[in-house]
Design an enzyme around this catalytic site. Structure first.
Site, PDB file in Angstrom:
ATOM      1  N   MET A  60       0.088  -3.303  -8.730  1.00  0.00           N
ATOM      2  CA  MET A  60      -0.070  -4.460  -7.713  1.00  0.00           C
ATOM      3  C   MET A  60      -1.450  -4.190  -6.658  1.00  0.00           C
ATOM      4  O   MET A  60      -2.358  -4.193  -7.410  1.00  0.00           O
ATOM      5  CB  MET A  60       1.155  -3.782  -6.788  1.00  0.00           C
ATOM      6  CG  MET A  60       2.323  -2.636  -6.884  1.00  0.00           C
ATOM      7  SD  MET A  60       3.158  -1.068  -6.628  1.00  0.00           S
ATOM      8  CE  MET A  60       2.284   0.016  -6.534  1.00  0.00           C
TER       9      MET A  60
ATOM     10  N   LYS B   6      11.150  -6.080  -1.633  1.00  0.00           N
ATOM     11  CA  LYS B   6       9.512  -5.733  -1.402  1.00  0.00           C
ATOM     12  C   LYS B   6       8.957  -7.146  -2.360  1.00  0.00           C
ATOM     13  O   LYS B   6       8.597  -6.842  -3.179  1.00  0.00           O
ATOM     14  CB  LYS B   6       8.927  -4.703  -1.074  1.00  0.00           C
ATOM     15  CG  LYS B   6       9.925  -3.857  -0.127  1.00  0.00           C
ATOM     16  CD  LYS B   6       9.214  -2.696   0.511  1.00  0.00           C
ATOM     17  CE  LYS B   6       9.692  -1.736   1.092  1.00  0.00           C
ATOM     18  NZ  LYS B   6      10.970  -1.084   0.601  1.00  0.00           N
TER      19      LYS B   6
ATOM     20  N   ASP C  14      16.086  -5.618  -5.555  1.00  0.00           N
ATOM     21  CA  ASP C  14      14.800  -5.489  -5.180  1.00  0.00           C
ATOM     22  C   ASP C  14      14.437  -7.003  -5.732  1.00  0.00           C
ATOM     23  O   ASP C  14      15.011  -8.089  -6.352  1.00  0.00           O
ATOM     24  CB  ASP C  14      14.377  -4.661  -6.278  1.00  0.00           C
ATOM     25  CG  ASP C  14      13.373  -3.235  -5.348  1.00  0.00           C
ATOM     26  OD1 ASP C  14      14.120  -3.001  -4.356  1.00  0.00           O
ATOM     27  OD2 ASP C  14      13.228  -2.045  -5.678  1.00  0.00           O
TER      28      ASP C  14
END
Length: 479
Positions: free
Chosen positions: A172, A57, A35
């Protein structure tokens, strides 16, 4: 027979937060699918010959769709490979690890999840905020701050969260903080509820003003509201409390610097990473030692470690070095050599490649020298030896690739080499607000055109920390 896929939690923050079990799997894997939201230094722990595939991502930049990642893991395992799927934090905490596991099980691929330290706990802890604390918060609730399941992208049942007494931890979606705060206030959450945003830096406030206070904090960051969000358990610890130190250089150098500065209370961030990649094969190494040199000179700890690793791979009996003498550019390189059971015969008084070359030229009359170094090592030792009529061979063991600098402003920047200084500023790295702390006069000279400079007395990390401590305590905040 199919291979096996390990869903490995990389932890959150520095590379050494990975578990021992995760590290062992990473070091043994044939393929690493990794990642973006993890410390790139972790890839240095993988086998040099392991295939490394980026699949991460990051906000606004999706390099590979999830369905494609799932299919990739299945395909690699069907080739009989052992796969380390390296995921930031914990794979099963908003890491979509469950989806990957379902795809693997459906395809009949053996799969195992290895937990990691989640950012929901680690990032607040680094800022001195415990997610639970007696008398403050008896529970914590981890929620995604961004979801595709609602029309506005905000968490589901957001208003119901206002009634919870514990600490709300939002992961997030930092851009949604103004809307989240407004909705919680409208639902009855008190305006003076403690709140914090923890990322590159920590901003504290209340539910009423945290969105404005944290407007300039870049993602990724963790949002905390309620309970213990107002606590600061780092208060008053260390002489460098409140100082931000930016690190550059190789993983080993930054790891040692991180521990030393953190012990003094500084907030430490990596602003530019250098990746060490081996470039010498066991066959080439064996050929270079068919004729044993009178001296072997090392210009870095990395060179020492790779040299003896290659010696083991090439099955070279260390008794062949019985008549060989060893030189090290400085104390740290000499210490690394001593860890291999060999005490350096020569360490120059000044710890740079120019001084190493001069010292070798004076000590090696009638002998020959093998320079074991980086591919991009300074030519100074070789030129000094050739100028003295001493036979010299170079053995490049690794090359150093410098990644782009992070867009972070810090109080102090730490540099271990002139090459690191040039790479940082040529790539547009930001100047520190106070000074650059440099190892050696050559490194300091490279930094002087760009920033005020502090020069460490020697190559030890402790000396670099001392130079920053002296500057901070003598000049203080008015500097």
């Amino acid at each position: 027979m199919p291979g096996k896929v390990y869903l490995v939690g990389a932890g959150c923050g520095a590379s050494d937060l990975i578990t021992l079990r995760g590290q062992r799997v990473l070091a043994a894997a044939d393929v690493v699918v990794y990642d973006a939201l993890m410390d790139p230094d972790l890839l240095q722990m993988a086998r040099p010959d392991a295939e490394k595939i980026p699949a991460g991502k990051r906000s606004g930049h999706h390099s590979m769709p999830q369905a494609e990642i799932n299919a990739l893991l299945v395909d690699l395992a069907r080739q009989g490979k052992t796969v380390c799927r390296l995921k930031g934090g914990d794979p099963f905490v908003f890491g979509r690890g469950g989806e990957e596991a379902e795809s693997l099980y459906a395809a009949g691929i053996p799969c195992e999840e290895i937990p990691g330290i989640t950012s929901a706990v680690a990032i607040p802890a680094a800022a001195g905020i415990p997610v639970t604390h007696r008398g403050q918060s008896r529970s914590f609730h981890v929620v995604t701050a961004h979801t595709a399941a609602t029309p506005d992208g905000l968490p589901e049942n957001l208003e119901k969260l206002a009634d919870l007494d514990g600490t709300l931890v939002f992961l997030m979606g930092l851009k949604n903080l103004p809307q989240i705060a407004a909705r919680l206030l409208k639902a009855g959450k008190p305006a003076d509820t403690p709140a914090a945003v923890c990322g590159v830096r920590t901003v504290r406030g209340t539910l009423a003003d945290i969105a404005d206070r944290a407007a300039a904090v870049p993602p990724p960051a963790v949002i905390l509201i309620g309970g213990s969000a107002g606590m600061d358990l780092e208060l008053g610890t260390g002489l460098l409390r409140g100082v931000t130190v930016g690190l550059t250089g190789t993983p080993d150098f930054r790891a040692r610097a991180r521990m030393a500065f953190a012990a003094q209370g500084a907030q430490v961030v990596d602003v530019q990473r250098s990746v060490v990649t081996p470039c010498c094969t066991p066959e080439r190494f064996s050929q270079a030692l068919q004729t044993m040199p009178g001296w072997i000179a090392f210009t870095s700890p990395n060179g020492v470690n790779l040299f003896f690793s290659l010696a083991a791979q090439a099955r070279i009996d260390l008794r062949r070095f019985a008549r060989t003498r060893f030189a090290a550019v400085g104390p740290r390189t000499a210490e690394t050599l001593a860890e291999r059971g060999i005490l350096a015969d020569l360490v120059p008084q000044k710890h740079d490649t120019r001084s190493l070359g001069a010292a070798l030229a004076a000590a090696c009359r009638g002998s020959d020298v093998l320079l074991a170094s980086a591919q991009e090592c300074s030519p100074a030792p070789r030129l000094a030896l050739e100028g003295a009529g001493i036979a010299c061979r170079s053995l490049p063991l690794y090359r150093t690739e410098t990644l782009p600098p992070e867009k972070i402003t810090v109080d102090y920047l730490v540099f271990g080499s002139a090459g690191g200084v040039n790479a940082y500023f040529q790539a547009g790295g930001r100047a520190p607000t106070r000074a650059a702390a440099c190892i050696g006069q050559v490194t300091a000279a490279a930094a002087e055109p760009f920033v005020p400079v502090l020069t460490a007395q020697d190559t030890r990390i402790e000396s670099v920390v001392e130079s920053v401590l002296n500057d901070w305590t003598e000049k203080g905040e008015e500097h």
